[in-house]
Design an enzyme around this catalytic site. Sequence first.
Site, PDB file in Angstrom:
ATOM      1  N   SER A   1       0.835  -1.198   0.000  1.00 38.61           N
ATOM      2  CA  SER A   1       0.000   0.000   0.000  1.00 38.61           C
ATOM      3  C   SER A   1       0.872   1.250   0.000  1.00 38.61           C
ATOM      4  O   SER A   1       1.625   1.505   0.946  1.00 38.61           O
ATOM      5  CB  SER A   1      -0.905   0.003   1.235  1.00 38.61           C
ATOM      6  OG  SER A   1      -1.486   1.277   1.367  1.00 38.61           O
TER       7      SER A   1
ATOM      8  N   HIS B   1      -1.294  -1.111  -4.117  1.00 36.49           N
ATOM      9  CA  HIS B   1      -2.576  -0.723  -3.530  1.00 36.49           C
ATOM     10  C   HIS B   1      -2.552   0.790  -3.328  1.00 36.49           C
ATOM     11  O   HIS B   1      -1.613   1.337  -2.751  1.00 36.49           O
ATOM     12  CB  HIS B   1      -2.743  -1.465  -2.206  1.00 36.49           C
ATOM     13  CG  HIS B   1      -4.046  -1.243  -1.524  1.00 36.49           C
ATOM     14  ND1 HIS B   1      -5.176  -1.995  -1.802  1.00 36.49           N
ATOM     15  CD2 HIS B   1      -4.420  -0.369  -0.554  1.00 36.49           C
ATOM     16  CE1 HIS B   1      -6.178  -1.595  -1.030  1.00 36.49           C
ATOM     17  NE2 HIS B   1      -5.745  -0.595  -0.271  1.00 36.49           N
TER      18      HIS B   1
ATOM     19  N   ASP C   1      -4.566   3.974  -1.862  1.00 37.78           N
ATOM     20  CA  ASP C   1      -5.629   4.357  -0.932  1.00 37.78           C
ATOM     21  C   ASP C   1      -6.079   5.793  -1.150  1.00 37.78           C
ATOM     22  O   ASP C   1      -5.296   6.729  -0.974  1.00 37.78           O
ATOM     23  CB  ASP C   1      -5.126   4.222   0.513  1.00 37.78           C
ATOM     24  CG  ASP C   1      -5.066   2.781   0.968  1.00 37.78           C
ATOM     25  OD1 ASP C   1      -6.078   2.073   0.801  1.00 37.78           O
ATOM     26  OD2 ASP C   1      -4.011   2.363   1.479  1.00 37.78           O
TER      27      ASP C   1
ATOM     28  N   MET D   1      -8.631   8.655   0.209  1.00 35.86           N
ATOM     29  CA  MET D   1      -9.464   9.040   1.358  1.00 35.86           C
ATOM     30  C   MET D   1      -9.958  10.462   1.177  1.00 35.86           C
ATOM     31  O   MET D   1      -9.185  11.335   0.774  1.00 35.86           O
ATOM     32  CB  MET D   1      -8.642   8.958   2.652  1.00 35.86           C
ATOM     33  CG  MET D   1      -8.031   7.592   2.901  1.00 35.86           C
ATOM     34  SD  MET D   1      -7.059   7.598   4.417  1.00 35.86           S
ATOM     35  CE  MET D   1      -6.385   5.929   4.374  1.00 35.86           C
TER      36      MET D   1
ATOM     37  N   HIS E   1      -8.342   1.746  -4.021  1.00 37.51           N
ATOM     38  CA  HIS E   1      -9.304   1.545  -2.935  1.00 37.51           C
ATOM     39  C   HIS E   1      -9.922   2.896  -2.604  1.00 37.51           C
ATOM     40  O   HIS E   1      -9.266   3.759  -2.026  1.00 37.51           O
ATOM     41  CB  HIS E   1      -8.542   0.935  -1.744  1.00 37.51           C
ATOM     42  CG  HIS E   1      -9.355   0.788  -0.498  1.00 37.51           C
ATOM     43  ND1 HIS E   1      -8.776   0.524   0.730  1.00 37.51           N
ATOM     44  CD2 HIS E   1     -10.694   0.847  -0.275  1.00 37.51           C
ATOM     45  CE1 HIS E   1      -9.726   0.427   1.642  1.00 37.51           C
ATOM     46  NE2 HIS E   1     -10.887   0.634   1.067  1.00 37.51           N
TER      47      HIS E   1
ATOM     48  N   MET F   1     -11.997   5.145  -0.551  1.00 35.61           N
ATOM     49  CA  MET F   1     -12.658   5.412   0.735  1.00 35.61           C
ATOM     50  C   MET F   1     -13.293   6.788   0.631  1.00 35.61           C
ATOM     51  O   MET F   1     -12.800   7.784   1.148  1.00 35.61           O
ATOM     52  CB  MET F   1     -11.612   5.341   1.868  1.00 35.61           C
ATOM     53  CG  MET F   1     -11.172   3.919   2.157  1.00 35.61           C
ATOM     54  SD  MET F   1      -9.624   3.839   3.078  1.00 35.61           S
ATOM     55  CE  MET F   1      -8.456   3.887   1.724  1.00 35.61           C
TER      56      MET F   1
ATOM     57  N   MET G   1     -11.717  -5.281   5.250  1.00 34.70           N
ATOM     58  CA  MET G   1     -10.886  -4.423   6.097  1.00 34.70           C
ATOM     59  C   MET G   1     -10.666  -5.126   7.437  1.00 34.70           C
ATOM     60  O   MET G   1     -11.615  -5.578   8.069  1.00 34.70           O
ATOM     61  CB  MET G   1     -11.570  -3.071   6.342  1.00 34.70           C
ATOM     62  CG  MET G   1     -11.737  -2.173   5.119  1.00 34.70           C
ATOM     63  SD  MET G   1     -10.223  -1.870   4.192  1.00 34.70           S
ATOM     64  CE  MET G   1      -9.157  -1.141   5.456  1.00 34.70           C
TER      65      MET G   1
ATOM     66  N   ASP H   1      -6.982  -6.159   4.241  1.00 33.68           N
ATOM     67  CA  ASP H   1      -6.315  -4.851   4.271  1.00 33.68           C
ATOM     68  C   ASP H   1      -6.338  -4.264   5.684  1.00 33.68           C
ATOM     69  O   ASP H   1      -7.402  -4.014   6.231  1.00 33.68           O
ATOM     70  CB  ASP H   1      -7.042  -3.915   3.288  1.00 33.68           C
ATOM     71  CG  ASP H   1      -6.386  -2.544   3.169  1.00 33.68           C
ATOM     72  OD1 ASP H   1      -5.292  -2.344   3.724  1.00 33.68           O
ATOM     73  OD2 ASP H   1      -6.989  -1.682   2.497  1.00 33.68           O
TER      74      ASP H   1
HETATM   75  C1  DX5 Z   1      -6.414   1.831   5.707  1.00 35.41           C
HETATM   76  C2  DX5 Z   1      -5.975   1.573   4.264  1.00 35.41           C
HETATM   77  C3  DX5 Z   1      -4.919   0.528   4.173  1.00 35.41           C
HETATM   78  C4  DX5 Z   1      -3.631   0.935   4.827  1.00 35.41           C
HETATM   79  C5  DX5 Z   1      -2.955  -0.279   5.337  1.00 35.41           C
HETATM   80  O1  DX5 Z   1      -7.384   2.802   5.720  1.00 35.41           O
HETATM   81  O2  DX5 Z   1      -7.063   1.147   3.480  1.00 35.41           O
HETATM   82  O3  DX5 Z   1      -4.688   0.125   2.853  1.00 35.41           O
HETATM   83  O4  DX5 Z   1      -2.778   1.617   3.992  1.00 35.41           O
HETATM   84  O5  DX5 Z   1      -1.862   0.132   6.072  1.00 35.41           O
HETATM   85  P1  DX5 Z   1      -1.123  -0.814   7.100  1.00 35.41           P
HETATM   86  O6  DX5 Z   1      -0.659  -2.009   6.325  1.00 35.41           O
HETATM   87  O7  DX5 Z   1      -0.063   0.035   7.601  1.00 35.41           O
HETATM   88  O8  DX5 Z   1      -2.142  -1.225   8.136  1.00 35.41           O
HETATM   89 ZN    ZN Z   2      -6.624   0.191   1.456  1.00 38.60          ZN
END
Ligand code: DX5
Ligand code: ZN
Length: 220
Positions: free
Chosen positions: A10, A35, A37, A39, A68, A70, A139, A179
């Site tokens: 990620s 991956h 992310d 947000m 991903h 969010m 998750m 994840d």
């Molecule tokens: C959390 C993200 C994850 C995150 C995982 O909101 O969706 O993808 O980056 O990070 P680690 O592996 O550090 O828990």
């Molecule tokens: Zn993620």
Amino acid sequence: MATKALVAPSLLAADFLHLADDIDKVTAAGADMLHFDVMDAHFVPNLSLGTAMLAAVRKYSSLYLDVHLMMDNPDKYLDAFSEAGADGISVHLEVFPEPDAVLRAIGDRGKTRGLVLNPDMPIASLRGKLANVDRLLLMSVFPGFGGQKFIEESYDRIREARQLIMDEGREGAIELQVDGGVTLENAASILAAGADCLVAGTAVFRADDPSAAVKRLRGE
Ligand code: DX5
Ligand code: ZN
């Protein structure tokens, strides 16, 4: 469980000032995808990466880019993320309790269709909703931040999801991802519970040797 475990580093935990170096390291280690992310500070209480960063990564790397989302309104940004270079796009069941339309919209753009569940969303709520899913992302932390602790109840949820995928006749068609809080220590147990793919940020990019971390996550 897939014959070979997949690993998805990620980028949230990468060194953004030296992103190319970090991508090179995990690519050399055989990472199966990156991956990415996204947000929005509404669906989750944090802001992270967006389309400009995705386009920059796409220009640099030929690795599969798994996005991903969010976000509260990801359906409005499917074109933007598609054009920026996503290969797969995952959206949350919390945002789309009836996800067929948005999953079809992702598929219409030629992208792999992903559905994500937060830790408190019952696995049973997926019944009858897997027909248009290529990737199911569980998750194992509440989304919003990297570096959180893996929620132990996730093992049962992984087993339950694996069973549901079989019951719904989607075995072999759906990749089951986990994840959040994945470490070198718990990776083998997560895979044994039935995951196909491990998403890992901190465990990879904050390791002294990201390349070795990817290999160890896969059990090599
Ligand atoms: C959390 C993200 C994850 C995150 C995982 O909101 O969706 O993808 O980056 O990070 P680690 O592996 O550090 O828990
Ligand atoms: Zn993620």
